[in-house]
Design a protein around this motif. Structure first.
Motif, PDB file in Angstrom:
ATOM      1  N   PHE A 106      51.648  33.310  20.578  1.00 34.85           N
ATOM      2  CA  PHE A 106      52.416  32.166  19.175  1.00 34.85           C
ATOM      3  C   PHE A 106      53.382  32.753  18.491  1.00 34.85           C
ATOM      4  O   PHE A 106      54.697  32.351  18.018  1.00 34.85           O
ATOM      5  CB  PHE A 106      51.589  31.006  18.538  1.00 34.85           C
ATOM      6  CG  PHE A 106      50.344  30.396  20.029  1.00 34.85           C
ATOM      7  CD1 PHE A 106      50.397  29.565  20.377  1.00 34.85           C
ATOM      8  CD2 PHE A 106      49.201  31.446  19.749  1.00 34.85           C
ATOM      9  CE1 PHE A 106      49.861  28.796  21.073  1.00 34.85           C
ATOM     10  CE2 PHE A 106      48.326  30.452  20.548  1.00 34.85           C
ATOM     11  CZ  PHE A 106      48.410  29.465  21.159  1.00 34.85           C
ATOM     12  N   THR A 107      52.791  34.052  17.825  1.00 37.53           N
ATOM     13  CA  THR A 107      53.236  34.212  16.922  1.00 37.53           C
ATOM     14  C   THR A 107      54.505  35.028  17.295  1.00 37.53           C
ATOM     15  O   THR A 107      54.690  35.556  17.850  1.00 37.53           O
ATOM     16  CB  THR A 107      52.904  35.452  16.161  1.00 37.53           C
ATOM     17  OG1 THR A 107      51.563  34.726  15.782  1.00 37.53           O
ATOM     18  CG2 THR A 107      53.249  36.206  15.066  1.00 37.53           C
ATOM     19  N   GLU A 148      45.531  31.088   3.468  1.00 40.00           N
ATOM     20  CA  GLU A 148      46.623  29.823   3.449  1.00 40.00           C
ATOM     21  C   GLU A 148      46.351  28.643   4.069  1.00 40.00           C
ATOM     22  O   GLU A 148      46.562  27.372   3.742  1.00 40.00           O
ATOM     23  CB  GLU A 148      48.306  30.187   2.480  1.00 40.00           C
ATOM     24  CG  GLU A 148      47.481  31.004   1.763  1.00 40.00           C
ATOM     25  CD  GLU A 148      47.594  32.646   2.470  1.00 40.00           C
ATOM     26  OE1 GLU A 148      47.064  33.101   3.287  1.00 40.00           O
ATOM     27  OE2 GLU A 148      47.149  33.374   1.479  1.00 40.00           O
ATOM     28  N   LEU A 177      48.052  35.925  24.408  1.00 37.64           N
ATOM     29  CA  LEU A 177      48.043  34.514  24.356  1.00 37.64           C
ATOM     30  C   LEU A 177      49.234  34.700  23.071  1.00 37.64           C
ATOM     31  O   LEU A 177      49.103  35.249  21.919  1.00 37.64           O
ATOM     32  CB  LEU A 177      47.398  33.658  23.864  1.00 37.64           C
ATOM     33  CG  LEU A 177      45.613  33.083  24.297  1.00 37.64           C
ATOM     34  CD1 LEU A 177      44.594  32.909  23.399  1.00 37.64           C
ATOM     35  CD2 LEU A 177      46.471  31.889  25.074  1.00 37.64           C
ATOM     36  N   SER A 232      44.324  37.706   8.894  1.00 36.55           N
ATOM     37  CA  SER A 232      45.838  37.340   9.743  1.00 36.55           C
ATOM     38  C   SER A 232      45.675  36.701  11.367  1.00 36.55           C
ATOM     39  O   SER A 232      46.844  35.250  10.987  1.00 36.55           O
ATOM     40  CB  SER A 232      47.014  38.634   9.888  1.00 36.55           C
ATOM     41  OG  SER A 232      47.418  38.546   8.005  1.00 36.55           O
ATOM     42  N   PRO A 257      46.187  32.834   8.518  1.00 36.82           N
ATOM     43  CA  PRO A 257      45.590  33.773   7.071  1.00 36.82           C
ATOM     44  C   PRO A 257      45.112  32.353   7.299  1.00 36.82           C
ATOM     45  O   PRO A 257      45.295  31.002   7.019  1.00 36.82           O
ATOM     46  CB  PRO A 257      47.224  33.641   6.794  1.00 36.82           C
ATOM     47  CG  PRO A 257      48.340  32.678   6.850  1.00 36.82           C
ATOM     48  CD  PRO A 257      47.978  32.742   8.447  1.00 36.82           C
ATOM     49  N   GLY A 297      42.144  43.053   9.562  1.00 38.56           N
ATOM     50  CA  GLY A 297      43.145  42.281  10.545  1.00 38.56           C
ATOM     51  C   GLY A 297      42.973  40.849  10.920  1.00 38.56           C
ATOM     52  O   GLY A 297      44.311  39.714  11.541  1.00 38.56           O
ATOM     53  N   MET A 298      41.796  40.389  10.843  1.00 40.65           N
ATOM     54  CA  MET A 298      41.020  39.272  11.461  1.00 40.65           C
ATOM     55  C   MET A 298      41.423  38.291  10.223  1.00 40.65           C
ATOM     56  O   MET A 298      41.621  37.380  10.426  1.00 40.65           O
ATOM     57  CB  MET A 298      39.653  39.362  11.422  1.00 40.65           C
ATOM     58  CG  MET A 298      39.422  40.030  12.719  1.00 40.65           C
ATOM     59  SD  MET A 298      40.156  39.271  14.289  1.00 40.65           S
ATOM     60  CE  MET A 298      41.645  40.516  14.155  1.00 40.65           C
ATOM     61  N   GLY A 336      58.106  34.672  11.413  1.00 45.24           N
ATOM     62  CA  GLY A 336      56.233  34.588  11.551  1.00 45.24           C
ATOM     63  C   GLY A 336      55.718  33.804  12.123  1.00 45.24           C
ATOM     64  O   GLY A 336      55.987  33.375  12.982  1.00 45.24           O
ATOM     65  N   GLY A 337      54.094  33.540  12.088  1.00 44.02           N
ATOM     66  CA  GLY A 337      53.505  33.052  12.465  1.00 44.02           C
ATOM     67  C   GLY A 337      52.411  31.786  11.668  1.00 44.02           C
ATOM     68  O   GLY A 337      51.645  30.858  12.758  1.00 44.02           O
ATOM     69  N   ALA A 338      53.084  31.898  10.030  1.00 48.01           N
ATOM     70  CA  ALA A 338      51.698  31.239  10.223  1.00 48.01           C
ATOM     71  C   ALA A 338      51.927  29.503  10.604  1.00 48.01           C
ATOM     72  O   ALA A 338      51.476  28.598  10.841  1.00 48.01           O
ATOM     73  CB  ALA A 338      51.552  31.502   8.534  1.00 48.01           C
ATOM     74  N   SER A 352      53.326  40.867  17.395  1.00 48.49           N
ATOM     75  CA  SER A 352      51.843  40.616  17.617  1.00 48.49           C
ATOM     76  C   SER A 352      51.048  39.971  17.752  1.00 48.49           C
ATOM     77  O   SER A 352      49.816  39.732  17.331  1.00 48.49           O
ATOM     78  CB  SER A 352      51.387  40.554  15.600  1.00 48.49           C
ATOM     79  OG  SER A 352      50.503  40.438  15.177  1.00 48.49           O
ATOM     80  N   ILE A 353      50.964  40.992  19.689  1.00 48.15           N
ATOM     81  CA  ILE A 353      50.117  39.900  20.326  1.00 48.15           C
ATOM     82  C   ILE A 353      49.507  41.059  21.050  1.00 48.15           C
ATOM     83  O   ILE A 353      49.872  42.493  21.134  1.00 48.15           O
ATOM     84  CB  ILE A 353      51.084  39.255  21.529  1.00 48.15           C
ATOM     85  CG1 ILE A 353      52.593  38.850  21.085  1.00 48.15           C
ATOM     86  CG2 ILE A 353      50.243  38.916  22.882  1.00 48.15           C
ATOM     87  CD1 ILE A 353      51.684  38.208  20.022  1.00 48.15           C
ATOM     88  N   THR A 354      47.868  40.835  20.874  1.00 53.28           N
ATOM     89  CA  THR A 354      47.058  41.202  21.208  1.00 53.28           C
ATOM     90  C   THR A 354      47.279  41.256  22.690  1.00 53.28           C
ATOM     91  O   THR A 354      47.266  40.783  23.663  1.00 53.28           O
ATOM     92  CB  THR A 354      45.687  40.407  20.791  1.00 53.28           C
ATOM     93  OG1 THR A 354      45.250  40.086  19.447  1.00 53.28           O
ATOM     94  CG2 THR A 354      44.871  41.482  21.131  1.00 53.28           C
ATOM     95  N   TYR A 396      37.747  40.291  21.492  1.00 49.77           N
ATOM     96  CA  TYR A 396      38.764  39.408  22.093  1.00 49.77           C
ATOM     97  C   TYR A 396      38.579  39.231  24.065  1.00 49.77           C
ATOM     98  O   TYR A 396      39.684  38.506  24.484  1.00 49.77           O
ATOM     99  CB  TYR A 396      40.084  40.912  21.990  1.00 49.77           C
ATOM    100  CG  TYR A 396      40.431  40.251  20.582  1.00 49.77           C
ATOM    101  CD1 TYR A 396      41.251  39.610  20.437  1.00 49.77           C
ATOM    102  CD2 TYR A 396      40.429  41.152  19.489  1.00 49.77           C
ATOM    103  CE1 TYR A 396      42.043  39.445  19.474  1.00 49.77           C
ATOM    104  CE2 TYR A 396      41.087  41.258  18.334  1.00 49.77           C
ATOM    105  CZ  TYR A 396      41.860  40.560  18.223  1.00 49.77           C
ATOM    106  OH  TYR A 396      42.400  39.750  17.079  1.00 49.77           O
ATOM    107  N   ARG A 430      49.127  49.736  14.886  1.00 47.58           N
ATOM    108  CA  ARG A 430      48.011  49.028  13.437  1.00 47.58           C
ATOM    109  C   ARG A 430      47.065  49.656  12.695  1.00 47.58           C
ATOM    110  O   ARG A 430      46.947  51.292  13.164  1.00 47.58           O
ATOM    111  CB  ARG A 430      47.627  47.461  13.258  1.00 47.58           C
ATOM    112  CG  ARG A 430      48.901  46.700  14.631  1.00 47.58           C
ATOM    113  CD  ARG A 430      48.442  45.370  14.267  1.00 47.58           C
ATOM    114  NE  ARG A 430      48.127  45.313  15.717  1.00 47.58           N
ATOM    115  CZ  ARG A 430      48.070  43.923  15.637  1.00 47.58           C
ATOM    116  NH1 ARG A 430      49.478  42.691  14.709  1.00 47.58           N
ATOM    117  NH2 ARG A 430      46.984  42.544  16.747  1.00 47.58           N
TER     118      ARG A 430
END
Ligand SMILES: Cc1cc2nc3c(=O)[nH]c(=O)nc-3n(C[C@H](O)[C@H](O)[C@H](O)COP(=O)(O)OP(=O)(O)OC[C@H]3O[C@@H](n4cnc5c(N)ncnc54)[C@H](O)[C@@H]3O)c2cc1C
Length: 382
Positions: free
Chosen positions: A124-125, A364, A122, A358, A362, A355-356, A129-131, A155-157, A87, A198
């Motif tokens: 975004f999520t 889908e 970074l 998601s 994800p 975790g990767m 929802g993040g997808a 959920s931000i790293t 990361y 997590r």
């Protein structure tokens, strides 16, 4: 003619990163997970000295001119010994890609700081929802020569340790075409970080960022107004190969160790490897990893050639992560109760890599991107 081999230079990159990772990362991998300590100065200094935070920075900041395939090799080798350190390296690569769209003052301040081991995120999520990252609600409202940002990201790293966060926020109408991207120092008034635990990747200090009327200068916008999301997705789309490559590294290391283990472990009077069910499983898992690796490197080589790689990167992301996690699970299982024990790295590698599925979207979402390419937008789900 297609060439599937490493160049001499790539072989050298692979060997030197592998030597470094075996000597410096592997011995500490479990430590960060069990103690919850943050990375020590000595550890970070070695990462910096290896040049791994300057792979694609602009030349004037010591950039090393690595190709995307070269960077992929680094991610895979790092993943063999500590998946989570990938990361830090890929964030520095993203910064290099964003640099030319950043105001000169921002470049001068932030590029050296990140290259010298400070963390960035970074974001975004969001909680809803993040997808569907194009439909977020964090907003940025123009106020003179500033923007005022309000919203929540989750959920931000590196949330708990980052000095700067790149945030997607709505500046226009609905959908991805109304989003811009901002550089936000985390010590600005109104920014709060709330890390949470997590299942894996304990070192990533993930959590939620809250933005409560945060005033940022207009020049902190990266890229053009209302084009930030599409720009960010396009510019860092290559990351969909770095994510699986780090997992493939972890899985390959586990497979290498498992191959040695099944030769010496005696079960019902013979080596475990002499049972054909076991030997076949190893052969199948090795095949999966090789195929996954090829997907990643072929997508990265398209990126290096300046060609479209969205479909190929989505194939690499969903299938590469899935394949690596299956291999990690097989390796854990073939080690019997040892595989399950905390003393061995198998359970941690699996927790870290799961975790990767998601992260970076994800499966889908990636299947949807591939389907859109196959069917055409008119007939695809999205
Ligand atoms: C280890 C890790 C690190 C992360 N780091 C970051 C980070 O640094 N920055 C950041 O912004 N985010 C980060 N994320 C968040 C990640 O990007 C999101 O988890 C991801 O985008 C999915 O969003 P979500 O979890 O809200 O799931 P949702 O959007 O709620 O989706 C839930 C599930 O629904 C299914 N699904 C979603 N869309 C569809 C669809 N169209 N069709 C069918 N099924 C669907 C999928 O199975 C999905 O897992 C990280 C996540 C993890 C696990």
């Amino acid at each position: 003619m297609m060439d599937f081999s490493y160049s001499d230079n790539q072989q050298m990159i692979r060997d030197s990163v592998r030597r470094y990772a075996e000597a410096e990362l592997l011995p500490q991998y479990k430590r960060w997970d069990t103690t919850g300590e943050w990375l020590t100065k000595d550890f970070m200094d070695k990462l910096i000295d290896m040049g791994l935070l300057r792979l694609r920075l602009p030349e004037k900041y010591g950039g090393q001119g690595y190709s995307f395939v070269d960077c992929g090799i680094v991610c895979e080798e790092i993943g063999r010994c500590d998946h989570n350190i990938r990361y830090i390296i890929s964030n520095a690569i993203h910064l290099g890609e964003m640099a030319s769209s950043m105001a000169p003052e921002l470049q001068e301040e932030w590029i050296p700081r990140i290259a010298n081991g400070e963390m960035m995120s970074l974001a975004f999520t969001e909680p809803r929802g993040g997808a569907d990252a194009g439909n977020i609600t964090t907003k940025a409202v123009k106020d003179g020569d500033h923007y005022i940002i309000t919203g929540e990201k989750t959920s931000i790293t590196f949330c708990g340790v980052s000095k700067v966060v790149f945030v997607s926020a709505r500046t226009g109408g609905p959908g991805p075409k109304g989003l811009s991207f901002f550089l936000v120092p985390t010590d600005l008034p109104g920014v709060t970080a709330a890390p949470f635990e997590r299942m894996g990747q304990r070192i990533d200090r993930a959590g939620s960022f809250f933005f409560d009327n945060v005033r940022v200068p207009a020049r902190n916008m990266i890229g053009a107004e209302n084009q930030g999301f599409i720009w960010a997705m396009t510019i860092i789309g290559y990351n969909r190969n770095f994510v699986p490559l780090a997992c493939i590294g972890a899985a390959q290391k586990s497979l290498d160790e498992t191959i040695e283990y099944v030769k010496i472990r005696q079960v019902m009077g013979r080596s475990l490897s002499k049972w054909q069910g076991v030997a076949n499983e190893l052969a199948m898992e090795a095949t999966k990893l090789e195929a996954a690796r090829m997907l990643c490197y072929s997508a990265l080589s398209l990126k290096d050639k300046g060609l479209r790689h969205d479909k190929e990167s989505s194939m690499a992301k969903w299938w590469g992560v899935k394949a690596a996690n299956e291999v990690l699970y097989t390796c854990m299982r073939l080690h019997g109760h040892y595989g399950w024990a905390k003393e061995f790295p198998f359970e941690q590698r699996l927790r870290d890599c799961l975790g990767m599925e998601s992260a970076d979207g994800p499966r889908e979402v990636h299947l949807g991107i591939i389907a859109r390419d196959l069917l055409g937008k008119e007939f695809a789900p999205f």
